[in-house]
Structure formats: structure tokens, C-alpha cells
Design a protein around this motif. Structure first.
Motif, PDB file in Angstrom:
ATOM      1  N   PHE A  95       0.856  -1.178   0.000  1.00  0.00           N
ATOM      2  CA  PHE A  95       0.000   0.000   0.000  1.00  0.00           C
ATOM      3  C   PHE A  95       0.894   1.230   0.000  1.00  0.00           C
ATOM      4  O   PHE A  95       1.819   1.342   0.809  1.00  0.00           O
ATOM      5  N   LEU A  96       0.608   2.179  -0.898  1.00  0.00           N
ATOM      6  CA  LEU A  96       1.326   3.449  -0.942  1.00  0.00           C
ATOM      7  C   LEU A  96       0.311   4.574  -0.765  1.00  0.00           C
ATOM      8  O   LEU A  96      -0.635   4.696  -1.559  1.00  0.00           O
ATOM      9  N   ASP A  97       0.489   5.356   0.282  1.00  0.00           N
ATOM     10  CA  ASP A  97      -0.356   6.531   0.484  1.00  0.00           C
ATOM     11  C   ASP A  97       0.284   7.687  -0.286  1.00  0.00           C
ATOM     12  O   ASP A  97       1.297   8.250   0.138  1.00  0.00           O
ATOM     13  N   ILE A  98      -0.303   8.030  -1.425  1.00  0.00           N
ATOM     14  CA  ILE A  98       0.285   9.042  -2.313  1.00  0.00           C
ATOM     15  C   ILE A  98      -0.415  10.382  -2.170  1.00  0.00           C
ATOM     16  O   ILE A  98      -0.294  11.245  -3.050  1.00  0.00           O
ATOM     17  N   THR A  99      -1.122  10.587  -1.062  1.00  0.00           N
ATOM     18  CA  THR A  99      -1.792  11.860  -0.837  1.00  0.00           C
ATOM     19  C   THR A  99      -0.765  12.986  -0.797  1.00  0.00           C
ATOM     20  O   THR A  99       0.167  12.975   0.001  1.00  0.00           O
ATOM     21  N   GLY A 100      -0.916  13.960  -1.675  1.00  0.00           N
ATOM     22  CA  GLY A 100      -0.001  15.088  -1.728  1.00  0.00           C
ATOM     23  C   GLY A 100       1.312  14.820  -2.424  1.00  0.00           C
ATOM     24  O   GLY A 100       2.175  15.710  -2.454  1.00  0.00           O
ATOM     25  N   CYS A 101       1.490  13.614  -2.982  1.00  0.00           N
ATOM     26  CA  CYS A 101       2.754  13.266  -3.647  1.00  0.00           C
ATOM     27  C   CYS A 101       2.617  13.131  -5.167  1.00  0.00           C
ATOM     28  O   CYS A 101       3.605  13.238  -5.888  1.00  0.00           O
ATOM     29  N   ALA A 102       1.401  12.850  -5.648  1.00  0.00           N
ATOM     30  CA  ALA A 102       1.236  12.521  -7.063  1.00  0.00           C
ATOM     31  C   ALA A 102       1.635  13.673  -7.977  1.00  0.00           C
ATOM     32  O   ALA A 102       2.183  13.447  -9.073  1.00  0.00           O
ATOM     33  N   HIS A 103       1.390  14.915  -7.573  1.00  0.00           N
ATOM     34  CA  HIS A 103       1.704  16.043  -8.460  1.00  0.00           C
ATOM     35  C   HIS A 103       3.201  16.181  -8.716  1.00  0.00           C
ATOM     36  O   HIS A 103       3.614  16.786  -9.711  1.00  0.00           O
ATOM     37  N   LEU A 104       4.027  15.615  -7.833  1.00  0.00           N
ATOM     38  CA  LEU A 104       5.474  15.679  -8.053  1.00  0.00           C
ATOM     39  C   LEU A 104       5.918  14.819  -9.219  1.00  0.00           C
ATOM     40  O   LEU A 104       7.036  14.982  -9.722  1.00  0.00           O
ATOM     41  N   PHE A 105       5.070  13.895  -9.655  1.00  0.00           N
ATOM     42  CA  PHE A 105       5.422  12.976 -10.734  1.00  0.00           C
ATOM     43  C   PHE A 105       4.502  13.117 -11.930  1.00  0.00           C
ATOM     44  O   PHE A 105       4.437  12.223 -12.780  1.00  0.00           O
ATOM     45  N   GLY A 106       3.778  14.227 -12.021  1.00  0.00           N
ATOM     46  CA  GLY A 106       2.928  14.466 -13.178  1.00  0.00           C
ATOM     47  C   GLY A 106       1.509  13.981 -13.034  1.00  0.00           C
ATOM     48  O   GLY A 106       0.802  13.853 -14.038  1.00  0.00           O
ATOM     49  N   GLY A 107       1.057  13.680 -11.830  1.00  0.00           N
ATOM     50  CA  GLY A 107      -0.301  13.219 -11.616  1.00  0.00           C
ATOM     51  C   GLY A 107      -0.367  11.754 -11.252  1.00  0.00           C
ATOM     52  O   GLY A 107       0.630  11.029 -11.306  1.00  0.00           O
ATOM     53  N   GLU A 108      -1.561  11.311 -10.883  1.00  0.00           N
ATOM     54  CA  GLU A 108      -1.735   9.943 -10.420  1.00  0.00           C
ATOM     55  C   GLU A 108      -1.457   8.928 -11.527  1.00  0.00           C
ATOM     56  O   GLU A 108      -0.795   7.907 -11.301  1.00  0.00           O
ATOM     57  N   ALA A 109      -1.978   9.189 -12.736  1.00  0.00           N
ATOM     58  CA  ALA A 109      -1.782   8.243 -13.837  1.00  0.00           C
ATOM     59  C   ALA A 109      -0.302   8.123 -14.185  1.00  0.00           C
ATOM     60  O   ALA A 109       0.213   7.014 -14.405  1.00  0.00           O
ATOM     61  N   ALA A 110       0.400   9.249 -14.247  1.00  0.00           N
ATOM     62  CA  ALA A 110       1.827   9.209 -14.564  1.00  0.00           C
ATOM     63  C   ALA A 110       2.614   8.498 -13.476  1.00  0.00           C
ATOM     64  O   ALA A 110       3.542   7.722 -13.765  1.00  0.00           O
ATOM     65  N   LEU A 111       2.266   8.731 -12.212  1.00  0.00           N
ATOM     66  CA  LEU A 111       2.970   8.066 -11.106  1.00  0.00           C
ATOM     67  C   LEU A 111       2.774   6.554 -11.170  1.00  0.00           C
ATOM     68  O   LEU A 111       3.731   5.791 -11.007  1.00  0.00           O
TER      69      LEU A 111
END
Length: 508
Positions: A95-111
Motif C-alpha cells: 500500500f502506498l499513500d500518495i496523498t499530496g505526492c502525485a503532483h510531483l510525478f505528473g499526476g496519479e496516472a503518470a505516477l
């Protein structure tokens, strides 16, 4: 032509089909399989005998749960580069909690694409999904990969999925199928009290969490550090100079962030993420809160220089992270012109440097203990955490002009000595043998009687009579008799047994 092609394809599948078996219910069953085995109709939980009947050329491997757990932890370490909140979903998930982290990698789909492609290149089969709840995301990954479920749409997403995607026990899945409930929607359409009465409250809770009607918080492998700074590189770095310069800049950023809240670091962690997925972490503890980047640089240099296994960059590091996992509020103290005021700070800095090189557990201070048992009178504690207590500790006062009551060297474990029984009165021996050397006693001081703590020894209340003895060569020993002479030990015949004698320390 078409028939031959199908036979060739079947032959290739037979050659490539691989399964992993584990012993369950006193039988070998399939615990994992590859795509080729799945195309042959094999399933997880199927007995090995049935699988061999379907495919005699099947390649079989024994399950290794310990190796699987180590591999999962390695992958979890690699995933720390995306978020510090990574939790294990044993035996095969994360499980990865990506709250507040996805925008650093171009969004959820890109991450999600970055993670899946990177793990696929490392040789892993990956199924990933993103949802508002962890159970919904896990349910999706058991049937389909690459889906992103928006908040509030969890029920619609899992409704058409088969019931095995819930990950419940095999007995529950079989019971659902026998009842004609083939999809999660079929189960969700029934009343909750009916489901609970037949399959238990735990399954009902699992169903509600998959539908987004409840959430199960994850338990990250590592606690979230108080402060984190990191540097990502578009091209991997491998030279020591660049690595050292990066650590120095990160230390300055970390000090600036902590200084805004008046805190200093007591534990520092530097993480080095290699391009091939390997992660190396270096941890440094300090005795006092560190508030200067130069001190951090010095401690990390000491630690890196002392590594038995040098920091191997491989093909290079693409991420270096520095975090303060434990911090304290820094109390500003007024200094005077006396140079002795700074002695404590210099001593603490020296201890930190030595601990960074050889390990904090090897640098100890001794604290007096409230006990009369000699081997327990002193406690060895880590100097980084107990320096202040050691400096204010009160030791037993020594009478001026009197010889020391305790030896200069106290053995961690008393060593037995041989004493002739015929020459032992109710006092010290005249001769004894220690380490295959004979010693003739010429001077004696004692006895000093010490009784054991009866409430800690399961009823064994042996006493000790200590003597300070000197042999003809001038060597002084601290010896004791274990038990009172002729009163606490008896032989098999019921006669008084000779007491055991030990040497506990040396005076010079």
C-alpha cells in the motif's frame, strides 16, 4: 497448418509453465503461477497432483516465504522514493499513500505508470490501482490493473468484479459461489445481517471497505520523519564529490527547516536510491540536538569512512534523501566567559564522532546502581543518551588513606578457583589454583559478607564471603566463598559439602 500451429503453441506453453507450491492442509497446492500455467487452466489452490495430470511437463518450485518477505521489503524500500508512507500487504502486496505526492510525478496516472514500468523492468509482474480506500484499490488490482477510481465511485467500480477479488478465505468464496453470488454486486445487494450471519462480521467489514463505505487505515513500515529534504537527479550521479556536496546542501536545507521551529536533530537518516532499485540507508544518532549543517557533514563523513561495505553507487543514484526522524526543542542557554562551560558540548561532540565511526552501542558510560551485588553495582549505558546522568551520578565515597574496597578490575563473570578442602577453615584458603597457576596466600583482609537478593533468585539465598588476599608474589585478588561453610551445601551422602570459591576481580 492451423492445427500444427496450435500444437506448437501448446508445446511452448508446456515448456514455459511454472508454478510454486506450498504445503496446505497436508497437501501440496499451487500458491503462485505464471501466465503460461494460467493459460493451461491451472488455478491457485489447485492440488499439485491435479496440475501434473493436466500438464506433465510442469516446472514446479517450492515456496520460500522468507525469501518472498525479503523481496517484498526490498520493493517497499524502493517505493520509499515516491512516498514515505509505504505499508506491507502481505504476502504479495504493498500500500502506498500518495496523498499530496502525485503532483510531483505528473499526476496519479503518470505516477502509477512510472512505478509499474520500473518494476516490470526489474522482472516483477505488477498489478496496480488507485482509489480513495486501500481495500478498494487492492480489490481492483486482483482483477484489473491500471484503474483509477475517483472518490465516491468505489461501489460502481467493484460492483461487477468476481467475488474472489475481495481476497476473502477460500471457504467463504466457495460458499458465495454455491449460494449463486458470483459478483461483488450480488453480495452487496443482500442484506448485511444475512451476510454477517453466514460468513461473519469480518467479511461484512471487508465488503463495506471495498464498496467505499468504510476505510481501513494502513500501517506504514516506518514512522513518518519529522523533517524530510531530498534531491532528485535527471541523470544518475556516482562520484563521491557530488554525493558529498549534495549531502551538504541537504543538511543546510534541513537545518533551515528545523530552525524555523527551534528544533534540532537527534537522529539523522540519509537514504541513497540507486537506479537499479537498491536502497542504502545510513543512520546517525546524536547525544545533543544538532543545529549546524557542518556538524552533520562531519558525522556523515565519519560514518561513510567507517563502513565495512562501501557505499556502492552501481549505475548511480537518482535520489538522495536526508531526514530527521527524531528531533528535540533546542533550549537556548546563556554562556559566560568560563571556558569550562563548553567542556560538556565538546565531550558530547567527541562521543558523537566516535559513535558514528564504531557504533553508538560501543561507546558507554557507567552509572551507579542501588544494589550491593558487585556485578550489578554498575550499569553500562550508551554515552549518547546517558551522558548527563553519568556526569551527575553520585558514587560511593572512599575513605581517605584506606585501601580500595573494590578491585580495580572486576570480572564480568566470576571465575572459579580450586581450593584444597582440607585446608579450608571457616575463613579464607591458604592456597588456591586459578588459571592453572598456584597461589600461596600470605595476607588476608575480610570477610565482607554479601547476601543475595532472595526475592530475585527463586528461593536461592546463598551468601558470599569476600576476602581481599595477597599472594607471595604481591598479586592481590578479590575472592569469595559461595555459601556459608558447611551449612548450605551437602553431598549425596548428606554430609557438608565444600563451598565453591571464585575470583571476582584484581586489585593490581
Amino acid at each position: 497448418m492451423g492445427t500444427g500451429s496450435r500444437e506448437d503453441n501448446a508445446s511452448r506453453q508446456n515448456n514455459l509453465a511454472c508454478i510454486v507450491v506450498a504445503k496446505q492442509n497436508n497437501a501440496l497446492q499451487i500458491s503462485a503461477l505464471d501466465d503460461a500455467a494460467a493459460h493451461l487452466g491451472l488455478e491457485i489452490g489447485q492440488p499439485l497432483a491435479n496440475a501434473r495430470a493436466i500438464c506433465p511437463q510442469l516446472r514446479v518450485f517450492d515456496a520460500d516465504e522468507a525469501a518472498d518477505a525479503r523481496a517484498l521489503n526490498v520493493i517497499a524500500d524502493w517505493c520509499d522514493r515516491f512516498t514515505p508512507l509505504v505499508a506491507l500487504d502481505s504476502p504479495h502486496g504493498l500500500f502506498l499513500d500518495i496523498t499530496g505526492c502525485a503532483h510531483l510525478f505528473g499526476g496519479e496516472a503518470a505516477l502509477m505508470q512510472i512505478i509499474c514500468e520500473a518494476l516490470t523492468r526489474q522482472g516483477f509482474a505488477v498489478s496496480a490501482g488507485i482509489a480513495g480506500t486501500s481495500i478498494c484499490a487492492r480489490t481492483m488490482t486482483r482483477y484489473v490493473s491500471g484503474k483509477i477510481i475517483r472518490d465516491g465511485a468505489e461501489a460502481d467500480a467493484v460492483w461487477p468484479l468476481p467475488v474472489f477479488a475481495l481476497g476473502a478465505e477460500d471457504a467463504i468464496i466457495r460458499g458465495l459461489r454455491r449460494a449463486g453470488l458470483k459478483t461483488i454486486g450480488d453480495v452487496a445487494s443482500r442484506a448485511r445481517h444475512e451476510i454477517t450471519a453466514r460468513f461473519g462480521a469480518d467479511f461484512t467489514t471487508l465488503l463495506e471497505q471495498a464498496l467505499g463505505q468504510g476505510d481501513a487505515p494502513i500501517s506504514p513500515r516506518k514512522p513518518l520523519p519529522d523533517y524530510i529534504v531530498e534531491k532528485r537527479f535527471p541523470e544518475p550521479i556516482a562520484t563521491e564529490g557530488v554525493i558529498a556536496a549534495t549531502l551538504s546542501r541537504l543538511a543546510q536545507m534541513l537545518v533551515t527547516a528545523m530552525d524555523q521551529q527551534g528544533k534540532g536533530a537527534r537522529r539523522l537518516e540519509a537514504g541513497f536510491f540507486r537506479t537499479d532499485g537498491a536502497v542504502r540507508t545510513i543512520v546517525i544518532d546524536t547525544g545533543q540536538p544538532v543545529t549546524r549543517s557542518g556538524v552533520m557533514d562531519r558525522l556523515f563523513r565519519e560514518r561513510l569512512d567507517a563502513l565495512n561495505d562501501p557505499l556502492d553507487p552501481g549505475f548511480g543514484f537518482d535520489l538522495i534523501r536526508l531526514s530527521a526522524s527524531r528531533t528535540e526543542i533546542v533550549v537556548q542557554q546563556q554562556r559566560d566567559l568560563d571556558a569550562n562551560v563548553h567542556d560538556n558540548d565538546e565531550l558530547a561532540a567527541l562521543i558523537d564522532r566516535i559513535a558514528a565511526r564504531i557504533g553508538g552501542r560501543r561507546v558507554v558510560v557507567h552509572l551507579p546502581q542501588d544494589t550491593h551485588i558487585p556485578e550489578r553495582a554498575v550499569l553500562a549505558a550508551p554515552a549518547q543518551h546517558q551522558l548527563a546522568a553519568a556526569m551527575h551520578a553520585t558514587w560511593p565515597a572512599r575513605v581517605e588513606g584506606e585501601p580500595p574496597l573494590r578491585p580495580l578490575r572486576l570480572f564480568e563473570k566470576p571465575e572459579p578457583i580450586k581450593v584444597p578442602f582440607a585446608t579450608v577453615p571457616d575463613g579464607p584458603p591458604h592456597h588456591f589454583t586459578w588459571r592453572r597457576a598456584n597461589h600461596a596466600v600470605v595476607r588476608v583482609e575480610g570477610p565482607e559478607r554479601i547476601a543475595m537478593e532472595w526475592w530475585k533468585h527463586n528461593g536461592q539465598t546463598l551468601t558470599r564471603d569476600y576476602f581481599r588476599v595477597e599472594d607471595e608474589a604481591g598479586l592481590r585478588f578479590w575472592i569469595y566463598r559461595d555459601g556459608l561453610y558447611g551449612s548450605e551445601r551437602v553431598t549425596e551422602e548428606g554430609k557438608p559439602a565444600p563451598p565453591n570459591w571464585f575470583v571476582h576481580g584484581l586489585f593490581a
